[in-house]
Enzyme design. Structure first.
Site, PDB file in Angstrom:
ATOM      1  N   GLU A 142     104.540  72.179  56.526  1.00  0.00           N
ATOM      2  CA  GLU A 142     103.411  73.071  56.792  1.00  0.00           C
ATOM      3  C   GLU A 142     103.626  74.456  56.188  1.00  0.00           C
ATOM      4  OE1 GLU A 142     100.472  72.501  57.895  1.00  0.00           O
ATOM      5  OE2 GLU A 142     100.887  70.397  58.247  1.00  0.00           O
ATOM      6  N   CYS A 175      85.858  66.077  50.749  1.00  0.00           N
ATOM      7  CA  CYS A 175      85.119  67.340  50.838  1.00  0.00           C
ATOM      8  C   CYS A 175      85.846  68.400  50.032  1.00  0.00           C
ATOM      9  CB  CYS A 175      84.989  67.765  52.302  1.00  0.00           C
ATOM     10  SG  CYS A 175      83.702  68.998  52.599  1.00  0.00           S
ATOM     11  N   CYS A 198      80.240  63.288  48.485  1.00  0.00           N
ATOM     12  CA  CYS A 198      79.332  63.183  49.637  1.00  0.00           C
ATOM     13  C   CYS A 198      78.828  61.747  49.832  1.00  0.00           C
ATOM     14  CB  CYS A 198      78.160  64.138  49.466  1.00  0.00           C
ATOM     15  SG  CYS A 198      78.637  65.869  49.280  1.00  0.00           S
ATOM     16  N   CYS A 229      81.106  60.010  52.208  1.00  0.00           N
ATOM     17  CA  CYS A 229      81.636  60.832  53.311  1.00  0.00           C
ATOM     18  C   CYS A 229      81.120  60.324  54.656  1.00  0.00           C
ATOM     19  CB  CYS A 229      81.243  62.285  53.129  1.00  0.00           C
ATOM     20  SG  CYS A 229      81.826  63.354  54.464  1.00  0.00           S
ATOM     21  N   CYS A 275      75.516  66.080  57.757  1.00  0.00           N
ATOM     22  CA  CYS A 275      75.996  67.278  57.043  1.00  0.00           C
ATOM     23  C   CYS A 275      74.842  68.201  56.669  1.00  0.00           C
ATOM     24  CB  CYS A 275      76.770  66.882  55.786  1.00  0.00           C
ATOM     25  SG  CYS A 275      77.471  68.291  54.905  1.00  0.00           S
TER      26      CYS A 275
END
Length: 355
Positions: A37, A192, A199, A202, A208
DNA sequence: AAGTCGGGGAT
DNA sequence: ATCCCAGACTT
């Protein structure tokens, strides 16, 4: 739409299409997730992978990292950028070992207090490595949320950030914490995306709002841009007859903090004076190398490298002025952190001398 | 709220 | 060439 509908769509998609083979997704532990991370802050996955592998090889656990020399940590960070991350990582490992008995605290609040770990990184560590319910808000989530809910404004803005955190909290389910966190990151990273989002495949396509506007890539609204200043420097590459180069360690704070670099001068005459101040009485042949431009987050730096080849090796470095100097041998390099242009110049010189 | 911190990938 | 990336920290 309800939060349950949102998280179910995301989780179902993840189960089928999410990434499960990234290096830090194997042998999941707080340590490995933490290191990943930190490395992934403002850094793309493909860039991080080799750094992560090398780091884990050398520092397999928090104990080995806590007793390491900072130079060796920064050596493994060379080229990754944002070197405060490496320094904070090292400091954090010491804290974990000395104050937490080598175990990461199991709460977002405590994790957030550790150096280099902010709210989102703490939540990512807690959810992925400990299964704790904790919403994240990284670049991926910001992109997914601003698009899905057509959130106007630049995400760096305080009010926008507040709204996004509130959305993230509302949508994060109380179960499957690890999967949901990873799912949101994967959605942002693989479908995304910043440009050319997929899209058509998705899972959030039906609801959306960004897609409904006809231009989903307008979200997130871009950061207000500001011209980057231009700066200049001369990198003073002093070499001795042994083929070694004179390096100084930079101060902990500021650009390239804690890394080793060449002395610098504002102009050619200042460079000569610097050489005489560092190595009084030396004679050197000067050779100008091709200049180039290096770009940072907030300014451009025109770099003019000049090699000063010493005719005789003088060991009389002004110790009081430069307690942190070394003669760096590109052929048998030390494990120290180098700024990217410095590493490049050293490699370039050594390959020219020993082709 | 704005500035400081890197380097590289994508476009 | 610009934009931005699994942000945090300082001022």
């Amino acid at each position: 739409m309800t939060a349950q509908l949102f998280s179910k769509a995301v989780l179902d998609w993840y189960e089928q299409y999410g990434r499960k083979n990234l290096p830090w997704q194997q042998q999941i532990s707080p340590y490995r997730v933490w290191v990943s991370e930190i490395m992934l802050q403002q850094t793309q996955v493909t860039t991080v992978i080799p750094y992560f592998e090398r780091f884990m090889q050398r520092f397999p656990d928090v104990f080995s990292l806590s007793t390491a020399k900072q130079d060796e940590v920064l050596h493994l960070w060379t080229g990754l950028g944002y070197y405060a991350r490496g320094r904070n990582l090292h400091a954090c490992a010491k804290t974990i070992v000395n104050e937490y008995n080598g175990l990461f605290p199991h709460s977002v609040e405590q994790l957030s207090e550790l150096p280099g770990i902010g709210r989102s990184t703490a939540a990512a560590i807690a959810s992925i490595s400990m299964g704790i319910h904790a919403p994240i808000l990284d670049g991926n989530v910001k992109r997914v949320l601003t698009r899905c809910f057509a959130v106007p404004g630049w995400p760096g803005d305080g009010q926008v950030q507040k709204r996004l955190w509130s959305l993230a909290e509302e949508l994060t389910p109380n179960h499957s914490s690890r999967q949901y966190t990873q799912a949101m990151m994967d959605l942002g990273a693989t479908l995304c995306t910043r440009s050319k989002p997929a899209c058509g495949i998705c899972p959030l396509q039906p609801q959306c709002l960004g897609l409904k506007t006809g231009n989903p890539t307008q979200f997130p609204n871009s950061k207000p841009k500001k011209a980057k200043p231009e700066k200049h420097t001369i990198l003073i590459m002093i070499s001795n007859p042994a083929g070694e180069y004179f390096l100084q360690q930079r101060p902990q704070q500021g650009i390239w903090g804690g890394l080793w670099s060449f002395p610098e001068g504002t102009d050619r005459q200042a460079a000569r004076l610097m050489v005489q101040r560092l190595l009084p009485g030396t004679e050197a042949l000067e050779q100008e190398l091709p200049p180039f431009r290096h770009t940072f987050s907030h300014y451009h730096l025109h770099i003019q490298p000049v090699v000063f080849r010493l005719q005789r090796h003088l060991a009389t470095v002004q110790e009081t002025d430069n307690p942190n100097h070394c003669w760096y041998n590109p052929v048998s390099p030390d494990n120290i952190g180098l700024a990217a242009p410095v590493k490049m110049l050293l490699q370039q010189q050594s390959t020219e001398e020993y082709p």
